[in-house]
Enzyme design. Structure first.
Site, PDB file in Angstrom:
ATOM      1  N   ASP A  41      42.867  43.489  38.843  1.00  0.00           N
ATOM      2  CA  ASP A  41      42.984  42.052  38.625  1.00  0.00           C
ATOM      3  C   ASP A  41      41.694  41.603  37.928  1.00  0.00           C
ATOM      4  O   ASP A  41      40.765  42.392  37.743  1.00  0.00           O
ATOM      5  CB  ASP A  41      43.244  41.288  39.927  1.00  0.00           C
ATOM      6  CG  ASP A  41      43.902  39.929  39.626  1.00  0.00           C
ATOM      7  OD1 ASP A  41      43.877  39.489  38.464  1.00  0.00           O
ATOM      8  OD2 ASP A  41      44.438  39.292  40.559  1.00  0.00           O
TER       9      ASP A  41
HETATM   10  C1  BGC Z   1      45.319  36.512  38.736  1.00  0.00           C
HETATM   11  C2  BGC Z   1      46.377  37.429  38.175  1.00  0.00           C
HETATM   12  C3  BGC Z   1      46.534  37.165  36.703  1.00  0.00           C
HETATM   13  C4  BGC Z   1      45.180  37.370  36.030  1.00  0.00           C
HETATM   14  C5  BGC Z   1      45.228  37.197  34.524  1.00  0.00           C
HETATM   15  C6  BGC Z   1      44.034  36.541  37.936  1.00  0.00           C
HETATM   16  O1  BGC Z   1      43.159  35.543  38.329  1.00  0.00           O
HETATM   17  O2  BGC Z   1      45.082  36.867  40.082  1.00  0.00           O
HETATM   18  O3  BGC Z   1      47.581  37.249  38.852  1.00  0.00           O
HETATM   19  O4  BGC Z   1      47.507  38.005  36.170  1.00  0.00           O
HETATM   20  O5  BGC Z   1      44.278  36.423  36.559  1.00  0.00           O
HETATM   21  O6  BGC Z   1      45.419  35.917  34.148  1.00  0.00           O
END
Ligand code: BGC
Length: 759
Positions: free
Chosen positions: A293
């Site tokens: 993530d």
């Molecule tokens: C989130 C993810 C997301 C990623 C990219 C993160 O803060 O937890 O779910 O896909 O950002 O935007």
């Protein structure tokens, strides 16, 4: 020029070794494996690390900007072939431009995979995922994901960071709006539907994109519902509740998995070999790749699991995190770790093989610009067919909680209707918080939807603000002052109305990532407004707009009609109006229990019986609360319709079965009303005695069926060893002999039951 020639040679080499590319989603493709190996052989260590590096585009940011993330550096790395993927670059032209840099200027010309959070649509938005889950309509959910793919793939995107398959029992957690609720069985079926919708049957088609099941794993169990918090759960919950939807996504062919910000029992999951290597890539044989993530590799330092970036890179890569999302950790540390002999090159090769495999499956090596057709972009974005699909999905997502005195459907003529609440005239909030690519003010508001019905006199008054503060996707400002300037006007208009429709709930940015709440009541002064209006007119239809279960106990007691309309996306107002006027008969059922108050949380239907489940002789010593009923306000699976359904004749084709037998169950469902309707017939089991104690109920089957007025339908289910077993504390699936109960009905609590024995 030399580099362009080299890229072309590479492509020719592939065509030569295999004349036809067949890039089906599921099965391992020999020709792709051959091609992956031949590319891998040409790569330097730095280029391999480059494939494991993902950069954010230069504008949309969904998290803190990590140090050193400058645009110049990113451009330089693209030219060197040190970037495997970009996220949040979008637009056919823009993606073509960035793709061109790597394809034409880097040594090997390996195309980028372009990721984006296409959570419930790109420009044309479906309801938030929790709302879609309330439809229990797998075909509609699949079609909604198809619309998202069609639009996203037309703007250069070929990979979505969805579906989110995190089971959660805690509505304080803001991200429940992104998931499918509290149940692993329903969550698994929806995970499959979404993966199939995004990826289609052929990943190499221009209108399909790779899916990503996230967040692996247990992010939905953040302690106290507080975002990014620690997770400490037992093995039984992990294997029986958290992991099944991920397994279902993998079995449905999902090509990527995202890990998460949380730790699980003391180990940040980004660094968990147990989850990523042993379970996902080992036991489940997953051959796609894992993305971290946003900078979650770096966050292992804050967790106190890695002392510096070098250690974080070592732990995450060895644990099986294949790609680093915007963390800059792999690109800075990994090559040296390999040269120092700390991380084996085979770790890199395994990761790169997985990443290249997906790129080949997408057909990116055949044509890196295949998603960059501006004419297609124009045709697809906001296509009228997409609006039709999301409207259909929106209507199916609505849940009717209460309808006393048949206040609904509304009469079509001669009525004075007061429409009250800031959300009724809001064209942005219904889009929810995960809608980076759609524009503000593009949802059909409830006011607009109702204005399409001309027979009544409709008067709109705002009454009060929804929430106390200003919020946007990235910023949160809390001020303790709500605009109440039209409060009294709302009361005046309500007093003279035949019916009052009040649209209350949460602003679109009050749920989602980083939006945990400790109060589950109507935010701000909305409760005050509701009670003030109720004093002058009791004929209220309360339409809720929210991204999580709310504790609306007062409303349930006093308000005669309550409609759960979530955040329904672009077509919100049309969907709500069609339900209120009876042009659409609601059939949604809750995917998550609604608590009576926040103190009951976590509250869920598949709880354990405890040693003291009931109150015998009025004693105090049993499992309950002294100040509130222990049941939820609205249970999982609950939802009314304008039709009435009666269940009878629950039958099972035996009373004793052997493990491995099919067990056939049937039930009659009669529509006793004068309106055609749809019902979600639900089947639950209870395994009465287990080596690991079993929940009091577990959903094991459901069928959404149309039943005409007066008609009786027989609905059948088959149970087998895939549905009767559970995971033991070693993570092994077992089926145990003994007595079982089967419950069938229209919710998790109102059911008929039969018994059987498994020998
Ligand atoms: C989130 C993810 C997301 C990623 C990219 C993160 O803060 O937890 O779910 O896909 O950002 O935007």
């Amino acid at each position: 020029m030399k580099k362009i020639i080299f890229s072309s040679i590479l492509i020719l080499l592939f065509i030569g070794c295999n004349n036809k590319t067949n890039t089906k989603v599921s099965s391992k493709n020999e020709s792709i494996e051959y091609k992956v190996d031949s590319v891998l052989k040409l790569m330097t260590i730095e280029e391999k690390v480059g494939q494991m590096n993902q950069y954010n585009g230069f504008w949309d940011v969904t998290g803190p900007i990590p140090e050193g993330g400058s645009a110049e550096k990113k451009y330089e790395h693209l030219r060197k072939g040190w970037v495997g993927s970009m996220l949040s670059v979008r637009g056919a032209k823009e993606v073509r431009a960035v793709q061109k840099i790597v394809v034409e200027e880097s040594r090997l010309g390996i195309p980028l995979i372009i990721g984006f959070d296409v959570i419930h649509g790109y420009k044309t938005l479906s309801p938030i995922p929790l709302a879609e889950a309330a439809s229990w309509d797998l075909e509609a959910i699949k079609n909604s994901a198809k619309v998202a793919s069609a639009e996203a793939s037309a703007v250069g995107i070929n990979w979505t960071f969805g579906p989110m398959v995190d089971v959660s029992r805690d509505p304080r957690w803001g991200r429940v709006m992104e998931g499918s609720g509290e149940d692993p069985f329903l969550g698994s079926r929806i995970a499959e539907a979404r993966v199939r919708g995004f990826q289609g049957d052929d990943l190499s088609a221009t209108n399909t994109i790779a899916a990503c099941a996230k967040h692996f794993a247990a992010y939905g169990f953040a302690e106290a519902g507080k975002e990014y918090n620690t997770v400490d759960i037992g093995t039984s919950t992990l294997h029986n509740v958290v992991l099944p939807p991920f397994k279902a996504a993998v079995d449905a062919g999902v090509r990527t998995i995202m890990n998460s910000f949380n730790e699980l029992n003391g180990v940040p999951v980004t660094g968990s070999s147990f989850l990523q290597r042993d379970i996902l890539k080992g036991k489940w044989n997953f051959d796609g790749f894992v993305i971290s993530d946003w900078a979650s590799i770096n966050e292992m330092m804050n967790w106190g699991h890695a002392k510096d970036k070098r250690e974080a890179a070592r732990i995450a890569s060895i644990a099986g995190s294949d790609m680093d999302m915007e963390g800059n950790v792999y690109i800075e540390e990994l090559a040296q770790l390999v040269k120092d002999g700390v991380v084996k090159e085979s770790i890199l090769e395994d990761a790169v093989r997985r990443i290249l495999r997906v790129k080949f499956e997408l057909g990116l090596f055949d044509n890196p610009y295949k998603y960059c057709d501006e004419a297609r972009e124009k045709e697809m974005i906001g296509n009228p067919k997409h609006h039709k699909t999301v409207l259909d999905m929106a209507k199916k997502s609505i849940v009717l909680f209460k309808n006393e005195n048949q206040l609904l459907p509304l009469k079509r003529k001669g009525q004075k209707i007061a429409l009250i609440g800031a959300l009724a005239n809001d064209k942005t909030s219904p889009l929810g918080s995960w809608r980076i690519a759609s524009d503000d003010e593009t949802a059909v508001s409830v006011l607009e939807g109702m204005q399409a019905y001309k027979g009544n006199k409709l008067t709109y008054v705002k009454g009060a603000d929804v929430f106390i503060g200003k919020q946007s996707f990235l910023k949160e400002v809390i001020v303790n002052k709500a605009d109440k300037s039209t409060f009294n006007k709302a009361i005046r208009v309500a007093r003279n109305a035949d019916v009052v429709v009040m649209v209350l709930g949460e602003h679109g940015f009050q749920t989602g990532e980083g939006r945990s709440r400790t109060n589950l009541q109507l935010p701000g002064v909305q409760q005050e407004l509701l009670e003030a209006v109720y004093k002058v007119n009791k004929n209220i239809v309360l339409v809720l707009n929210n991204g999580r279960p709310l504790a609306i106990t007062w409303a349930d007691k006093h308000i005669p009609a309550i409609v759960e309309a979530w955040q329904l996306g672009t077509q919100t107002g049309n969907a709500v109006a069609q339900v209120l006027y009876g042009d659409y008969n609601p059939s949604g059922k809750l995917p998550m229990s609604f608590p009576r108050n926040v103190g009951q949380v976590p509250i869920y239907y598949n709880y354990k019986n405890t040693g003291r489940p009931i109150d015998k002789d009025g004693n105090v010593f049993w499992s309950h609360y002294s100040d509130v009923d222990k049941t939820p306000l609205y249970p999982f699976g609950f939802g009314l319709s304008y039709s009435n359904f009666e269940y009878s004749d629950l039958k099972i084709d035996g009373t004793s079965f052997k493990i491995g037998d099919d067990i056939n169950v049937s039930v009659n469902v009669k529509n006793t009303s004068s309106v055609d309707g749809k019902e979600v017939v639900q089947l639950y089991i209870r395994d009465l005695v287990g080596s690991i104690t079993r929940p009091v109920r577990e959903l094991k089957g459901f069928e959404l069926t149309k039943i005409k007025a007066g008609e009786t339908k027989t609905i059948s289910f088959t149970l087998n060893k895939e549905t009767l077993g559970f995971y033991n504390n070693n993570g092994n699936y077992i089926v145990e002999t003994g007595d079982f109960k089967i419950f069938v009905g229209g919710s998790s609590t109102k059911t008929l039951e039969v018994n059987f024995e498994l020998k």
